[in-house]
Structures are given as structure tokens and as C-alpha cells.
Design a protein around this motif. Structure first.
Motif, mmCIF file in Angstrom:
data_model
loop_
_atom_site.group_PDB
_atom_site.id
_atom_site.type_symbol
_atom_site.label_atom_id
_atom_site.label_comp_id
_atom_site.label_asym_id
_atom_site.label_seq_id
_atom_site.Cartn_x
_atom_site.Cartn_y
_atom_site.Cartn_z
ATOM 1 N N LEU A 23 21.768 -58.764 37.120
ATOM 2 C CA LEU A 23 22.066 -59.059 38.502
ATOM 3 C C LEU A 23 20.494 -59.607 38.918
ATOM 4 C CD1 LEU A 23 23.793 -60.023 40.536
ATOM 5 C CD2 LEU A 23 22.944 -58.121 42.089
ATOM 6 N N ILE A 24 20.393 -61.672 38.747
ATOM 7 C CA ILE A 24 19.429 -61.465 39.332
ATOM 8 C C ILE A 24 18.789 -62.144 41.111
ATOM 9 C CG2 ILE A 24 17.475 -63.354 38.638
ATOM 10 C CD1 ILE A 24 18.047 -61.837 36.390
ATOM 11 N N CYS A 25 19.929 -62.867 40.661
ATOM 12 C CA CYS A 25 19.567 -63.876 42.532
ATOM 13 C C CYS A 25 20.769 -62.622 43.687
ATOM 14 C CB CYS A 25 19.926 -64.932 42.457
ATOM 15 S SG CYS A 25 19.662 -65.331 44.045
ATOM 16 N N TYR B 225 15.168 -55.581 50.605
ATOM 17 C CA TYR B 225 16.804 -55.122 50.233
ATOM 18 C C TYR B 225 17.088 -55.672 49.183
ATOM 19 C CZ TYR B 225 21.927 -56.286 50.366
ATOM 20 O OH TYR B 225 22.773 -55.554 49.749
ATOM 21 N N SER B 226 17.106 -56.789 48.688
ATOM 22 C CA SER B 226 17.328 -57.774 47.421
ATOM 23 C C SER B 226 16.891 -56.622 46.055
ATOM 24 C CB SER B 226 17.034 -59.022 48.067
ATOM 25 O OG SER B 226 17.449 -59.957 48.650
ATOM 26 N N ASN B 227 15.274 -56.761 46.407
ATOM 27 C CA ASN B 227 15.047 -55.853 45.236
ATOM 28 C C ASN B 227 15.831 -54.561 44.740
ATOM 29 O OD1 ASN B 227 13.076 -57.952 44.282
ATOM 30 N ND2 ASN B 227 11.104 -57.390 45.894
ATOM 31 N N ALA C 147 21.219 -69.776 42.967
ATOM 32 C CA ALA C 147 19.813 -68.823 42.847
ATOM 33 C C ALA C 147 19.052 -68.799 43.093
ATOM 34 C CB ALA C 147 19.994 -68.649 40.910
ATOM 35 N N GLY C 148 18.351 -67.965 44.170
ATOM 36 C CA GLY C 148 16.957 -68.592 44.516
ATOM 37 C C GLY C 148 16.901 -69.073 45.978
ATOM 38 N N GLY C 149 17.533 -69.629 46.622
ATOM 39 C CA GLY C 149 18.345 -70.414 47.478
ATOM 40 C C GLY C 149 17.938 -69.317 48.982
ATOM 41 N N GLY C 150 17.442 -68.230 48.392
ATOM 42 C CA GLY C 150 17.920 -67.546 49.572
ATOM 43 C C GLY C 150 16.727 -66.742 50.221
ATOM 44 N N CYS C 151 16.140 -65.331 49.706
ATOM 45 C CA CYS C 151 15.188 -64.584 50.286
ATOM 46 C C CYS C 151 13.644 -65.289 49.476
ATOM 47 C CB CYS C 151 15.257 -63.290 50.267
ATOM 48 S SG CYS C 151 15.515 -62.206 48.448
ATOM 49 N N GLY C 152 14.269 -65.943 48.188
ATOM 50 C CA GLY C 152 13.392 -65.677 47.294
ATOM 51 C C GLY C 152 12.587 -64.852 46.476
ATOM 52 N N SER C 153 13.354 -63.931 46.553
ATOM 53 C CA SER C 153 12.007 -61.726 45.905
ATOM 54 C C SER C 153 12.519 -62.505 44.005
ATOM 55 C CB SER C 153 13.362 -61.225 46.429
ATOM 56 O OG SER C 153 14.291 -60.807 45.985
ATOM 57 N N CYS C 154 13.446 -63.493 43.904
ATOM 58 C CA CYS C 154 14.698 -63.623 42.677
ATOM 59 C C CYS C 154 13.757 -64.820 41.536
ATOM 60 C CB CYS C 154 15.916 -64.308 42.684
ATOM 61 S SG CYS C 154 16.255 -64.923 42.881
HETATM 62 S S1 FES Z 1 17.449 -62.421 45.657
HETATM 63 FE FE1 FES Z 1 17.714 -64.646 44.664
HETATM 64 S S2 FES Z 1 16.898 -66.030 47.188
HETATM 65 FE FE2 FES Z 1 17.188 -63.601 47.903
#
Ligand code: FES
Length: 174
Positions: free
Chosen positions: A119-121, A105-107, A152-159
Motif C-alpha cells: 500500500l502506497i497511498c 497516521y498515514s505512515n 494517489a498523493g492527493g491527500g496528506c502528501g506523505s506518499c
Molecule cells: S498517503 Fe498518499 S496522500 Fe496521504
């Protein structure tokens, strides 16, 4: 097995696939052969509006995946990504599949983003400019430091890979 888990095993909730458009993730265990597929639908407020799973594995995996679908429904993707952090074995496998779906979803949301700033995260809605500012202002050198500074980066990690690239670009001599 606890009573709640037992109930979810005998009456698994949310088995199947989320309605389209949906985002799916998978996880498998090489050691026991179990696998689980998680699919989610995310609304405009970035909340999980539907969560479904399919799993082949032991009763603990079925129960964990079933419970997870109920726990994450209604949460933002960032909050859902933090559910069950630190879980072990079967629950971790279910969580890995959920995280994989959230990353998908994030990607997609990042690619679709049409705002002025990149938008990165997606999980925490953090732009490239904000991350660059934090890196320069605080002299950050790692993804973990960036997460502490601005989420930034504290959720799913895709970023994480993108944050790493921004760090490399801003690696100024100190
Ligand atoms: S997009 Fe950054 S942690 Fe999910």
C-alpha cells in the motif's frame, strides 16, 4: 474577526490531546513565534474520530485551530487533508499541524498494512501495483500526473516520496 471566529477564540473547542492511540503533528511560525500541536484519533473506517489542539499564538490562530478540529471530526483522513487548502497565515499554520498529524497516521497505517499488495497511498488506498500500472499505461512522469490518474498523493502528501521512487524505477526509455 468574524463572529464565528470570535466565538471560537473566546470559547475554544477541543483544546488538549486526543485519546490514545493518537497521531500528532506540529507547526510553528518563525516570523511570529506561534506554534500549534494537533492530535487526532482515527477509527477503523479511516475517519477522524477525535481532534484536539494546543496552540500558543494570536487569537486568529486559536480560533482557526478550534474551528479546524470541528471541521475535520467525522471526515476521512483524505477529506480532512483537503480542508482549508489555500488558507493563509494563521489558518495555514493550524492546517500544517493537522496535515503533519495525518501524515503520521498515514505512515503508521502504511507500515501496519498486511495486504498482499504494498500500500502506497493510505489516504486513497492505492497500491504500488496500481500506481505502476498507471505509470506504464499512461506514460506518467510526475507525482502530479499520478495523482490526477489515480488520486494517489492527493491527500496528506506523505506518499509523495514513495511515488517519486516508483516513477524513478519505472522510468522507461520512450
Ligand atoms: S498517503 Fe498518499 S496522500 Fe496521504
Amino acid at each position: 474577526m468574524h463572529r464565528e471566529e470570535e466565538d471560537h477564540f473566546f470559547n475554544p473547542r477541543n483544546v488538549g490531546d486526543a485519546d490514545e492511540p493518537s497521531f500528532a503533528g506540529r507547526a510553528a511560525s518563525l516570523s511570529c513565534g506561534a506554534h500549534v500541536r494537533f492530535s487526532i484519533q482515527v477509527d477503523e473506517a479511516q475517519r477522524v474520530s477525535q481532534a484536539r489542539f494546543r496552540a500558543v499564538g494570536c487569537d486568529a490562530l486559536i480560533a482557526a485551530a478550534s474551528m479546524l478540529t470541528e471541521q475535520v471530526t467525522g471526515l476521512t483522513t483524505a477529506a480532512a487533508a483537503g480542508i482549508g487548502n489555500g488558507a493563509t497565515s494563521c489558518a495555514a499554520l493550524a492546517r500544517d499541524a493537522l496535515l503533519d498529524a495525518i501524515r503520521e497516521y498515514s505512515n503508521a497505517a502504511r507500515d501496519d498494512w498486511a495486504g498482499d499488495e504494498a500500500l502506497i497511498c493510505t489516504c486513497f488506498f492505492v497500491s504500488e501495483r496500481t500506481i505502476e500500472r498507471e505509470i506504464k499505461f499512461r506514460g506518467l512522469t510526475t507525482v502530479a500526473e499520478v495523482t490526477r490518474a489515480c488520486n494517489a498523493g492527493g491527500g496528506c502528501g506523505s506518499c509523495h516520496q514513495l511515488i517519486q521512487e516508483i516513477l524513478a524505477t519505472n522510468d522507461l526509455p520512450r
